[in-house]
Design an enzyme around this catalytic site. Structure first.
Site, PDB file in Angstrom:
ATOM      1  N   TYR A  43       0.829  -1.215   0.000  1.00  0.00           N
ATOM      2  CA  TYR A  43       0.000   0.000   0.000  1.00  0.00           C
ATOM      3  C   TYR A  43       0.863   1.265   0.000  1.00  0.00           C
ATOM      4  O   TYR A  43       0.626   2.184  -0.803  1.00  0.00           O
ATOM      5  CB  TYR A  43      -0.897  -0.058   1.253  1.00  0.00           C
ATOM      6  CG  TYR A  43      -1.659   1.190   1.603  1.00  0.00           C
ATOM      7  CD1 TYR A  43      -2.485   1.831   0.676  1.00  0.00           C
ATOM      8  CD2 TYR A  43      -1.579   1.734   2.898  1.00  0.00           C
ATOM      9  CE1 TYR A  43      -3.201   2.970   1.028  1.00  0.00           C
ATOM     10  CE2 TYR A  43      -2.297   2.867   3.254  1.00  0.00           C
ATOM     11  CZ  TYR A  43      -3.103   3.483   2.312  1.00  0.00           C
ATOM     12  OH  TYR A  43      -3.811   4.615   2.662  1.00  0.00           O
ATOM     13  N   ASP A  99      12.462 -12.864   0.195  1.00  0.00           N
ATOM     14  CA  ASP A  99      11.918 -12.765   1.550  1.00  0.00           C
ATOM     15  C   ASP A  99      13.007 -12.251   2.498  1.00  0.00           C
ATOM     16  O   ASP A  99      14.119 -12.796   2.518  1.00  0.00           O
ATOM     17  CB  ASP A  99      11.466 -14.183   1.963  1.00  0.00           C
ATOM     18  CG  ASP A  99      10.653 -14.181   3.232  1.00  0.00           C
ATOM     19  OD1 ASP A  99      10.933 -13.369   4.131  1.00  0.00           O
ATOM     20  OD2 ASP A  99       9.739 -15.021   3.321  1.00  0.00           O
ATOM     21  N   ASN A 142       8.419 -12.937  11.132  1.00  0.00           N
ATOM     22  CA  ASN A 142       8.577 -12.218   9.866  1.00  0.00           C
ATOM     23  C   ASN A 142       9.190 -10.833  10.108  1.00  0.00           C
ATOM     24  O   ASN A 142      10.171 -10.450   9.459  1.00  0.00           O
ATOM     25  CB  ASN A 142       7.211 -12.069   9.185  1.00  0.00           C
ATOM     26  CG  ASN A 142       7.321 -11.463   7.800  1.00  0.00           C
ATOM     27  OD1 ASN A 142       7.930 -12.039   6.913  1.00  0.00           O
ATOM     28  ND2 ASN A 142       6.751 -10.271   7.610  1.00  0.00           N
ATOM     29  N   THR A 146       5.763   2.550  14.344  1.00  0.00           N
ATOM     30  CA  THR A 146       4.358   2.940  14.447  1.00  0.00           C
ATOM     31  C   THR A 146       4.113   3.741  15.722  1.00  0.00           C
ATOM     32  O   THR A 146       4.768   3.505  16.753  1.00  0.00           O
ATOM     33  CB  THR A 146       3.458   1.680  14.411  1.00  0.00           C
ATOM     34  OG1 THR A 146       2.117   2.090  14.552  1.00  0.00           O
ATOM     35  CG2 THR A 146       3.791   0.684  15.485  1.00  0.00           C
ATOM     36  N   SER A 172      -0.985  -4.757  20.476  1.00  0.00           N
ATOM     37  CA  SER A 172      -1.193  -6.025  19.749  1.00  0.00           C
ATOM     38  C   SER A 172       0.164  -6.686  19.556  1.00  0.00           C
ATOM     39  O   SER A 172       1.212  -6.035  19.697  1.00  0.00           O
ATOM     40  CB  SER A 172      -1.823  -5.770  18.371  1.00  0.00           C
ATOM     41  OG  SER A 172      -0.864  -5.206  17.489  1.00  0.00           O
ATOM     42  N   TYR A 224       1.330  -7.472  16.768  1.00  0.00           N
ATOM     43  CA  TYR A 224       1.945  -6.726  15.654  1.00  0.00           C
ATOM     44  C   TYR A 224       2.679  -5.487  16.184  1.00  0.00           C
ATOM     45  O   TYR A 224       3.852  -5.266  15.872  1.00  0.00           O
ATOM     46  CB  TYR A 224       0.888  -6.297  14.618  1.00  0.00           C
ATOM     47  CG  TYR A 224       1.304  -5.032  13.906  1.00  0.00           C
ATOM     48  CD1 TYR A 224       2.347  -5.055  12.982  1.00  0.00           C
ATOM     49  CD2 TYR A 224       0.718  -3.798  14.211  1.00  0.00           C
ATOM     50  CE1 TYR A 224       2.777  -3.881  12.366  1.00  0.00           C
ATOM     51  CE2 TYR A 224       1.146  -2.635  13.605  1.00  0.00           C
ATOM     52  CZ  TYR A 224       2.175  -2.679  12.679  1.00  0.00           C
ATOM     53  OH  TYR A 224       2.626  -1.517  12.094  1.00  0.00           O
ATOM     54  N   HIS A 225       1.951  -4.649  16.970  1.00  0.00           N
ATOM     55  CA  HIS A 225       2.595  -3.423  17.465  1.00  0.00           C
ATOM     56  C   HIS A 225       3.830  -3.777  18.314  1.00  0.00           C
ATOM     57  O   HIS A 225       4.833  -3.072  18.290  1.00  0.00           O
ATOM     58  CB  HIS A 225       1.599  -2.592  18.276  1.00  0.00           C
ATOM     59  CG  HIS A 225       0.550  -1.896  17.438  1.00  0.00           C
ATOM     60  ND1 HIS A 225      -0.707  -2.424  17.232  1.00  0.00           N
ATOM     61  CD2 HIS A 225       0.573  -0.729  16.743  1.00  0.00           C
ATOM     62  CE1 HIS A 225      -1.422  -1.602  16.463  1.00  0.00           C
ATOM     63  NE2 HIS A 225      -0.670  -0.572  16.143  1.00  0.00           N
ATOM     64  N   LYS A 242       7.035  -4.188  16.386  1.00  0.00           N
ATOM     65  CA  LYS A 242       7.708  -2.924  16.058  1.00  0.00           C
ATOM     66  C   LYS A 242       8.583  -2.452  17.220  1.00  0.00           C
ATOM     67  O   LYS A 242       9.637  -1.855  17.020  1.00  0.00           O
ATOM     68  CB  LYS A 242       6.671  -1.841  15.725  1.00  0.00           C
ATOM     69  CG  LYS A 242       5.834  -2.122  14.493  1.00  0.00           C
ATOM     70  CD  LYS A 242       6.628  -1.880  13.223  1.00  0.00           C
ATOM     71  CE  LYS A 242       5.742  -1.905  12.000  1.00  0.00           C
ATOM     72  NZ  LYS A 242       6.491  -1.811  10.743  1.00  0.00           N
ATOM     73  N   ASN A 300     -10.173   4.709   6.030  1.00  0.00           N
ATOM     74  CA  ASN A 300     -10.437   4.092   4.728  1.00  0.00           C
ATOM     75  C   ASN A 300     -11.692   3.217   4.806  1.00  0.00           C
ATOM     76  O   ASN A 300     -12.523   3.200   3.900  1.00  0.00           O
ATOM     77  CB  ASN A 300      -9.234   3.265   4.269  1.00  0.00           C
ATOM     78  CG  ASN A 300      -8.026   4.136   3.907  1.00  0.00           C
ATOM     79  OD1 ASN A 300      -8.140   5.359   3.850  1.00  0.00           O
ATOM     80  ND2 ASN A 300      -6.879   3.527   3.662  1.00  0.00           N
ATOM     81  N   ARG A 301     -11.825   2.482   5.916  1.00  0.00           N
ATOM     82  CA  ARG A 301     -13.018   1.635   6.100  1.00  0.00           C
ATOM     83  C   ARG A 301     -14.285   2.482   6.186  1.00  0.00           C
ATOM     84  O   ARG A 301     -15.290   2.167   5.555  1.00  0.00           O
ATOM     85  CB  ARG A 301     -12.873   0.837   7.410  1.00  0.00           C
ATOM     86  CG  ARG A 301     -12.271  -0.523   7.225  1.00  0.00           C
ATOM     87  CD  ARG A 301     -11.871  -1.138   8.553  1.00  0.00           C
ATOM     88  NE  ARG A 301     -12.972  -1.527   9.440  1.00  0.00           N
ATOM     89  CZ  ARG A 301     -13.795  -2.550   9.226  1.00  0.00           C
ATOM     90  NH1 ARG A 301     -13.665  -3.277   8.144  1.00  0.00           N
ATOM     91  NH2 ARG A 301     -14.737  -2.861  10.110  1.00  0.00           N
ATOM     92  N   TYR A 304     -15.848   1.146  17.058  1.00  0.00           N
ATOM     93  CA  TYR A 304     -15.699   0.114  18.095  1.00  0.00           C
ATOM     94  C   TYR A 304     -15.805   0.771  19.477  1.00  0.00           C
ATOM     95  O   TYR A 304     -15.066   1.726  19.777  1.00  0.00           O
ATOM     96  CB  TYR A 304     -14.342  -0.594  17.982  1.00  0.00           C
ATOM     97  CG  TYR A 304     -14.098  -1.333  16.671  1.00  0.00           C
ATOM     98  CD1 TYR A 304     -15.150  -1.676  15.811  1.00  0.00           C
ATOM     99  CD2 TYR A 304     -12.804  -1.700  16.303  1.00  0.00           C
ATOM    100  CE1 TYR A 304     -14.917  -2.356  14.623  1.00  0.00           C
ATOM    101  CE2 TYR A 304     -12.558  -2.390  15.115  1.00  0.00           C
ATOM    102  CZ  TYR A 304     -13.624  -2.704  14.285  1.00  0.00           C
ATOM    103  OH  TYR A 304     -13.380  -3.366  13.105  1.00  0.00           O
ATOM    104  N   ARG A 331     -11.288  -5.288  20.325  1.00  0.00           N
ATOM    105  CA  ARG A 331      -9.910  -5.177  20.820  1.00  0.00           C
ATOM    106  C   ARG A 331      -9.892  -4.904  22.313  1.00  0.00           C
ATOM    107  O   ARG A 331     -10.907  -4.510  22.881  1.00  0.00           O
ATOM    108  CB  ARG A 331      -9.200  -4.005  20.112  1.00  0.00           C
ATOM    109  CG  ARG A 331      -9.260  -4.111  18.604  1.00  0.00           C
ATOM    110  CD  ARG A 331      -8.433  -3.013  17.954  1.00  0.00           C
ATOM    111  NE  ARG A 331      -8.570  -3.108  16.506  1.00  0.00           N
ATOM    112  CZ  ARG A 331      -7.750  -2.536  15.642  1.00  0.00           C
ATOM    113  NH1 ARG A 331      -6.736  -1.807  16.055  1.00  0.00           N
ATOM    114  NH2 ARG A 331      -7.944  -2.682  14.348  1.00  0.00           N
ATOM    115  N   GLU A 388      -8.440  -2.202  24.424  1.00  0.00           N
ATOM    116  CA  GLU A 388      -7.820  -0.876  24.297  1.00  0.00           C
ATOM    117  C   GLU A 388      -8.643   0.110  25.113  1.00  0.00           C
ATOM    118  O   GLU A 388      -9.815  -0.160  25.413  1.00  0.00           O
ATOM    119  CB  GLU A 388      -7.796  -0.434  22.823  1.00  0.00           C
ATOM    120  CG  GLU A 388      -9.178  -0.347  22.192  1.00  0.00           C
ATOM    121  CD  GLU A 388      -9.182  -0.055  20.686  1.00  0.00           C
ATOM    122  OE1 GLU A 388      -8.117   0.176  20.101  1.00  0.00           O
ATOM    123  OE2 GLU A 388     -10.291  -0.052  20.102  1.00  0.00           O
TER     124      GLU A 388
END
Ligand code: NAD
Ligand code: USQ
Length: 399
Positions: free
Chosen positions: A11, A74, A118, A144, A179, A181-182, A185, A240-241, A255, A323, A325
């Site tokens: 993106y 990769d 990853n 982030t 999360s 993911y976060h 980072k 965007n959503r 949410y 979530r 949060e």
């Protein structure tokens, strides 16, 4: 400059690569197409159709006369990373190439493990390759704002001066991410800071807020240069959503209470920020952090702005927050370093929203209604989603 964009099929990576190429830099892109694979896994697709990387690169050459080198591989493959850094020998590496969805990382154990392996291993391989090939290569890493979480005090840009029992030091700002993911980072940030300290690497960690928008000056030059646009419950980001939901007549899915406040920026500002970071490299051994966002909004405010900008009827629904949060909290984060380097932000306006709503309207027939609802719940360790039996494979197996 020679700039290698990792995650150049994504993106943000794709429009950044075009922007840097158009600005006269020698650009290469690296990707393993993991992002396209997640679409297959989830059964979703970008709202705006995107062509294959190799095709987009050819179209860019036809449109602009400029070449972009392509490397398919990769980042978790250490020899590939080393070879690519050695062959392209960039002045700067812009690293977007990570699994970037918080919900995806919270699906189940496999997805959490995949995300952290990853992201953390890819970045570690990159640090080793830069240290070995040429430590003067500037690593521009996408972090982030979510690394900081939502503390009840002002957020600084990377570091905070703390006085404790009469002694004072400048220390990394405390991290409370929301999360796995976060968290990946945060782990990256620590590894990068350490590599700068021990090997004298130089790096800029761009703690980016939530990006909105789809069109950039370069991607609009030809329909085949479009970048992806996600709206589903796993990869779609909030504004965007909301634009997609307004256009298809679905209530905007706030949410919980909607007081969750986040730093945001226009996709065109991502391009400018990355270029500013590349053009103004830190000193050897320096690890610096820029908070890359231009304004902050609560989720409820974003929903109301979309409702006001949409010419038809749009309404808001409050769903139980999937979530874990804070749904109402203090939020004030510093973001002066990129402004000091000359960033002129595109602020969120009715005009910006109207342009985004019209992109969505052009592709409204492609919206899959079943992809809108959030499906991943933070509190459950098993998800309602059909999940793969093991860690997601990104390369074809021998079988
Ligand atoms: P994206 O998923 O669209 O792009 C990431 C790209 O990296 C994909 O094309 C993917 O195939 C590639 N990739 C992933 N793992 C790889 C690997 N191991 N080897 C090679 N390629 C790999 O994501 P995006 O929205 O463009 O985000 C890019 C970066 O910016 C991410 O690091 C993300 O965390 C960060 N970021 C994004 C946002 C946002 O709102 N989109 C906000 C803040 C930070
Ligand atoms: N939210 C809603 N309704 C929705 C979708 C989201 O209320 O339909 C809420 C979420 O609960 C959350 C906020 O909106 O409080 C932001 O969610 P998001 O999915 O837009 O953003 P997030 O999960 O934080 O992740 C995105 C990108 C990620 C990037 C991050 C920047 O996917 O790659 O790191 O934004 S930041 O938020 O600053 O950490």
């Amino acid at each position: 400059m020679r700039i290698l964009v990792l995650g150049g099929d994504g993106y943000l990576g794709w429009p950044v690569a075009l922007h840097l190429s158009g600005r006269g830099h020698e650009v290469g892109v690296v990707d393993n197409f993991a992002r396209r694979q997640y679409d297959f896994e989830m059964g979703v697709d970008s709202l705006v159709p995107i062509t294959h990387l190799q095709h987009r690169v050819r179209v860019w050459e036809e449109v602009s006369g400029l070449r972009v080198a392509t490397y398919v591989g990769d980042l978790t493959d250490a020899p590939f990373v080393h070879r690519t850094i050695k062959e392209f020998h960039p002045d700067a590496v812009v690293h977007f190439a990570e699994q970037r969805s918080a919900p995806y990382s919270m699906i189940d154990q496999n997805h959490a493990v995949y995300t952290q392996v990853n992201n953390v291993v890819g970045t570690l391989n990159l640090l080793y390759a830069i240290a070995d090939v040429d430590p003067s290569i500037h690593l521009v890493k996408l972090g982030t704002m979510g690394e900081y979480g939502t503390p009840n005090i002002d957020i600084e840009e990377g570091f905070i001066e703390i006085t404790h029992r009469g002694r004072t030091d400048l220390l990394p700002y405390p991290k409370q991410p929301g999360s796995f993911y976060h968290l990946s980072k945060v782990h990256d940030s620590h590894n990068i800071m350490f590599a700068c300290r021990i090997w004298g690497l130089r790096s800029t960690d761009l703690n980016q807020g939530i990006v909105y928008g789809q069109e950039t000056p370069e991607t609009v030059l030809h329909p085949d240069l479009a970048t992806r646009f996600d709206y589903d419950g796993v990869f779609g980001t909030v504004l965007n959503r909301f634009c997609v939901q307004a256009v298809i007549g679905h209530p905007l899915t706030v949410y919980g209470k909607g007081g969750q406040t986040r730093g945001m920026l226009d996709i065109r500002d991502t391009l400018a920020c990355v270029e500013l970071a590349c053009n103004n490299a830190p000193e050897p051994g320096e690890y610096r952090v820029f908070n890359q966002f231009t304004e902050s909004f609560s989720v409820q405010q974003l929903a109301e702005m979309v409702v006001d900008a949409y010419p038809g009827n749009a309404e808001v629904v409050h769903l139980e927050d999937p979530r874990v949060e804070k749904e109402e909290h203090y939020y004030r984060a510093a973001h002066t370093k990129l402004l000091d380097l000359g960033l002129v932000p595109h602020l969120l306006s009715t005009r910006t929203l109207s342009a985004l709503l019209s992109v969505v309207d052009r592709h409204r027939d492609r919206v899959d209604l079943t992809a809108i609802q959030p499906t991943v719940k933070w509190r459950s360790t098993a998800s309602a989603l059909p999940t793969s039996g093991g860690v997601l494979e990104t390369e074809p197996s021998d079988a």
